[in-house]
Design an enzyme around this catalytic site. Structure first.
Site, PDB file in Angstrom:
ATOM      1  CG  ASP A 177      -2.080   0.928   1.164  1.00  0.00           C
ATOM      2  OD1 ASP A 177      -1.916   2.172   0.947  1.00  0.00           O
ATOM      3  OD2 ASP A 177      -3.299   0.417   0.931  1.00  0.00           O
ATOM      4  CE1 TYR A 212     -13.191   3.489  -9.365  1.00  0.00           C
ATOM      5  CE2 TYR A 212     -15.376   3.037 -10.066  1.00  0.00           C
ATOM      6  CZ  TYR A 212     -14.357   2.700  -9.364  1.00  0.00           C
ATOM      7  OH  TYR A 212     -14.416   1.697  -8.032  1.00  0.00           O
TER       8      TYR A 212
END
Length: 255
Positions: A36, A161
């Site tokens: 991450d 997106y």
């Protein structure tokens, strides 16, 4: 493949869907590497969960970071049995807004994280998985991607997106076919409206309104429900080459 004693790399594992997956998998006896960009949060989750978890800071769109994340899993636990791609961003913007055309770099950034980033992790992890000894079912690994209902029901303001998530859906079957001879499965989850850090940034009234749009159950999805499906995918060897909508039967309106 059972979760216990297997090793999973989870991108975006410091929060939301990825964190829920890490927690569920570790509770079932798996080991996990959180990859991450949020170093503080990722390390905090890893520290909380103990020796079964490692953290590595990772930009999923960078080739070197993908290689380092896979290497971290192998160095820490000796192998890598699965990748769950949860890292993603969504910045709503129309192709042509009040200020003119959308800056191309904004579109490219979403594609880089959501689509290129997923493929980047897959290509490196699959190369390592195919060198491992297969289990009794002939499996060497499993890859779970995260798309979105936006891949099918993209709304106004979501061209980047929706395109990125449609790309994730589109590469699922060809990758599953390519990796079949190595015993590596590829499955994609397409969540609907879920409680994520992005969703939690909205006012409570807005969250309730969005949840009420879901036919049943009429609420926002819980990250634990995504993690539950991810576990089922890992454990069911016949699930392969498919995208599963996890959405309470919602079909998004144009806006």
């Amino acid at each position: 493949m059972k979760l216990a004693d297997h090793v999973f790399l989870v991108t975006g594992g410091a929060s939301g869907l990825g964190e829920a997956t890490v927690r569920r998998f570790v509770a079932a006896g798996a080991r996990a590497v959180i990859a991450d960009f949020n170093e503080a949060r990722g390390q905090a989750v890893a520290d909380e969960l103990g020796e079964a978890v490692r953290f590595i800071k990772c930009d999923v769109g960078a080739a070197a970071d993908a290689e380092a994340a896979v290497k971290a899993a192998i160095d820490a636990f000796g192998r890598i049995d699965g990748v769950i791609n949860c890292a993603g961003i969504g910045t709503p913007a129309k192709a042509v807004g009040k200020g003119g055309p959308l800056p191309l770099e904004q579109f490219e950034r979403v594609i880089r994280v959501n689509l290129t980033g997923s493929f980047n992790m897959i290509r490196v992890a699959a190369a390592a998985m195919q060198e491992q000894t297969a289990n009794d079912e002939g499996e060497r690994g499993v890859i779970i991607n995260t798309a979105s209902v936006a891949a099918y029901d993209g709304q106004i303001g979501q061209p980047a997106y929706a395109a990125s998530k449609a790309g994730v859906v589109g590469m699922t079957l060809p990758l599953a076919r390519e990796f079949a001879r190595a015993g590596i499965r590829v499955v994609t989850i397409a969540p609907g409206l879920f409680i994520t850090p992005m969703m939690e940034s909205l006012p409570a009234e807005a969250q309730a309104s969005l949840g009420s749009q879901v036919p049943f159950p009429s609420r926002l999805g819980r990250p634990e429900e995504y993690a539950q499906l991810a576990q089922s995918i890992v454990e069911n060897a016949m699930l392969n080459g498919e995208t599963i909508r996890l959405d309470g039967a919602i079909r998004m309106a144009p806006r």
